[in-house]
Design a protein around this motif. Sequence first.
Motif, mmCIF file in Angstrom:
data_model
loop_
_atom_site.group_PDB
_atom_site.id
_atom_site.type_symbol
_atom_site.label_atom_id
_atom_site.label_comp_id
_atom_site.label_asym_id
_atom_site.label_seq_id
_atom_site.Cartn_x
_atom_site.Cartn_y
_atom_site.Cartn_z
ATOM 1 N N UNK A 152 -9.932 15.952 6.899
ATOM 2 C CA UNK A 152 -10.124 17.035 7.453
ATOM 3 C C UNK A 152 -9.363 16.530 9.123
ATOM 4 N N UNK A 153 -10.512 15.215 9.544
ATOM 5 C CA UNK A 153 -10.111 15.494 11.289
ATOM 6 C C UNK A 153 -9.203 15.141 11.814
ATOM 7 N N UNK A 154 -8.339 14.066 10.442
ATOM 8 C CA UNK A 154 -6.832 13.630 10.352
ATOM 9 C C UNK A 154 -6.099 15.226 10.949
ATOM 10 N N UNK A 155 -5.982 16.217 10.116
ATOM 11 C CA UNK A 155 -5.641 17.396 10.106
ATOM 12 C C UNK A 155 -5.328 18.008 10.995
ATOM 13 N N UNK A 156 -7.033 18.126 11.113
ATOM 14 C CA UNK A 156 -6.897 18.808 12.579
ATOM 15 C C UNK A 156 -6.019 18.258 13.808
ATOM 16 N N UNK A 157 -6.103 16.799 14.032
ATOM 17 C CA UNK A 157 -5.575 16.548 15.055
ATOM 18 C C UNK A 157 -4.161 16.145 14.845
ATOM 19 N N UNK B 118 0.738 -1.537 -0.192
ATOM 20 C CA UNK B 118 0.236 -0.497 -0.191
ATOM 21 C C UNK B 118 0.926 1.510 -0.100
ATOM 22 N N UNK B 119 0.376 2.180 -0.642
ATOM 23 C CA UNK B 119 0.814 3.402 -0.237
ATOM 24 C C UNK B 119 0.425 4.229 0.307
ATOM 25 N N UNK B 120 1.459 4.580 1.242
ATOM 26 C CA UNK B 120 1.259 5.397 2.812
ATOM 27 C C UNK B 120 -0.240 6.065 2.453
ATOM 28 N N UNK B 121 -0.910 6.840 3.079
ATOM 29 C CA UNK B 121 -1.632 7.336 2.882
ATOM 30 C C UNK B 121 -1.715 8.923 4.627
ATOM 31 N N UNK B 122 -2.629 10.011 4.474
ATOM 32 C CA UNK B 122 -2.434 9.510 5.690
ATOM 33 C C UNK B 122 -3.538 9.336 6.784
ATOM 34 N N UNK B 123 -4.798 8.593 6.238
ATOM 35 C CA UNK B 123 -5.027 7.450 7.600
ATOM 36 C C UNK B 123 -4.883 6.093 7.656
ATOM 37 N N UNK B 124 -4.009 5.633 7.011
ATOM 38 C CA UNK B 124 -2.992 4.920 7.421
ATOM 39 C C UNK B 124 -2.135 5.084 8.239
ATOM 40 N N UNK B 125 -0.688 6.372 7.847
ATOM 41 C CA UNK B 125 0.217 7.255 8.931
ATOM 42 C C UNK B 125 -0.691 7.234 10.275
ATOM 43 N N UNK B 126 -1.781 7.950 10.346
ATOM 44 C CA UNK B 126 -2.456 7.999 11.480
ATOM 45 C C UNK B 126 -2.614 7.039 12.377
ATOM 46 N N UNK B 127 -3.303 6.443 11.209
ATOM 47 C CA UNK B 127 -4.100 4.987 12.353
ATOM 48 C C UNK B 127 -2.560 4.575 13.563
ATOM 49 N N UNK B 128 -1.169 4.288 12.166
ATOM 50 C CA UNK B 128 0.070 3.506 12.838
ATOM 51 C C UNK B 128 0.309 4.068 14.140
ATOM 52 N N UNK B 129 0.815 5.512 14.005
ATOM 53 C CA UNK B 129 0.740 6.448 14.850
ATOM 54 C C UNK B 129 -0.101 6.401 16.381
ATOM 55 N N UNK C 239 -3.782 19.704 16.197
ATOM 56 C CA UNK C 239 -3.608 20.053 17.084
ATOM 57 C C UNK C 239 -2.499 19.881 18.322
ATOM 58 N N UNK C 240 -1.987 18.651 17.838
ATOM 59 C CA UNK C 240 -1.134 18.085 18.831
ATOM 60 C C UNK C 240 0.291 19.173 18.719
ATOM 61 N N UNK C 241 0.385 18.997 17.177
ATOM 62 C CA UNK C 241 1.575 20.112 17.043
ATOM 63 C C UNK C 241 1.662 21.574 18.159
ATOM 64 N N UNK C 242 0.347 21.820 17.734
ATOM 65 C CA UNK C 242 0.128 23.040 17.978
ATOM 66 C C UNK C 242 0.576 23.367 19.912
ATOM 67 N N UNK C 243 0.017 22.109 20.351
ATOM 68 C CA UNK C 243 -0.642 22.117 21.729
ATOM 69 C C UNK C 243 1.002 21.945 22.380
ATOM 70 N N UNK C 244 1.140 21.220 22.050
ATOM 71 C CA UNK C 244 2.964 20.708 22.029
ATOM 72 C C UNK C 244 3.836 22.229 22.545
ATOM 73 N N UNK D 158 3.763 15.186 22.666
ATOM 74 C CA UNK D 158 3.412 15.501 21.661
ATOM 75 C C UNK D 158 2.567 13.836 21.323
ATOM 76 N N UNK D 159 3.036 12.833 22.241
ATOM 77 C CA UNK D 159 2.518 11.464 21.517
ATOM 78 C C UNK D 159 1.024 11.370 23.081
ATOM 79 N N UNK D 160 1.268 12.857 24.039
ATOM 80 C CA UNK D 160 -0.012 12.492 24.915
ATOM 81 C C UNK D 160 -1.109 13.232 24.273
ATOM 82 N N UNK D 161 -0.432 14.717 23.554
ATOM 83 C CA UNK D 161 -1.794 15.232 22.792
ATOM 84 C C UNK D 161 -2.402 14.000 21.840
ATOM 85 N N UNK D 162 -1.375 13.974 20.180
ATOM 86 C CA UNK D 162 -1.966 12.765 19.641
ATOM 87 C C UNK D 162 -2.887 11.775 19.883
#
Lengths: 128, 131
Positions: free
Chosen positions: B104-109, B15-26, B112-117, B76-80
């Motif tokens: 949209x929700x993926x990028x919001x997450x 599979x080509x990595x994409x936002x959904x799969x990357x955020x899922x494993x993250x 949010x986690x970057x900004x809050x960190x 970062x891990x905690x906010x994410x």
Amino acid sequence: MMEFRSSLGRVRGLGNSKEGGIGHWWAERLAAVALVPLTLWFVYSAVLMTGADAAQFKAWVGAYGNPVLLILFTIAVYHHGQMALTVIIEDYVHHEAANLIALVLVKLGAFFCATYTIFCIVRLTFGG
Amino acid sequence: MAPGNRPLSPHLQVYRPQITSLLSILHRITGVALVGGALIFTYWISSATYGPEVFAQAQSILGSWFGRLVLLGMTFALYYHLANGIRHMAWDVGWGYEMPKLRLTGWLVVLFSGGMTVLTFAAAYVVAGAK
């Protein structure tokens, strides 16, 4: 050959989690719901404890309401973490003996860490 | 086929990595990392029960450049994990499965986690500076 067991009875317990997958799923999320406010409170508190000395730290741990929140946080963290690691081990550790050993270590380890942390919180609250 | 020899899915490498799969494993990676965070929390709390010197030592270890780096990662891990966990809860009640909403929700997450960190670390430096 005649089959007397129902379809559900034949497949029950064959999944990765053996028995109780739904209960596990629900309990992990219940702890997650509790962790949303508890974590935000904890981060706020931990930031205030940046560079604190032991007296300031003890005063914070023992301040009104804080011991209960800290104990709830400890229970929710280790409960949620232990259940999540269980799922990850079930997913990736396929060797039967390694799987069993990992599960036992994670569950007993989480139980020990949570108990020890709660003991420390109580001790800091009541002095000594 | 023999039970121990069945093909396993998903075959991640095709599979080509994409936002959904990357955020899922993250979500999993940050979750496992946060178990380390829990152990740091236990170390921090317990150190205070061994007296002021031991607690001061713990504070200086956590405040060293390496300690700060670890805590930055943990923050970062905690906010994410927190924000993406709420995203998971929305899915659990059946909301947000459409691709535009997932992105949209993926990028919001991530935002949010970057900004809050950054905000949290800035606040910690202000607190440390005031002491």
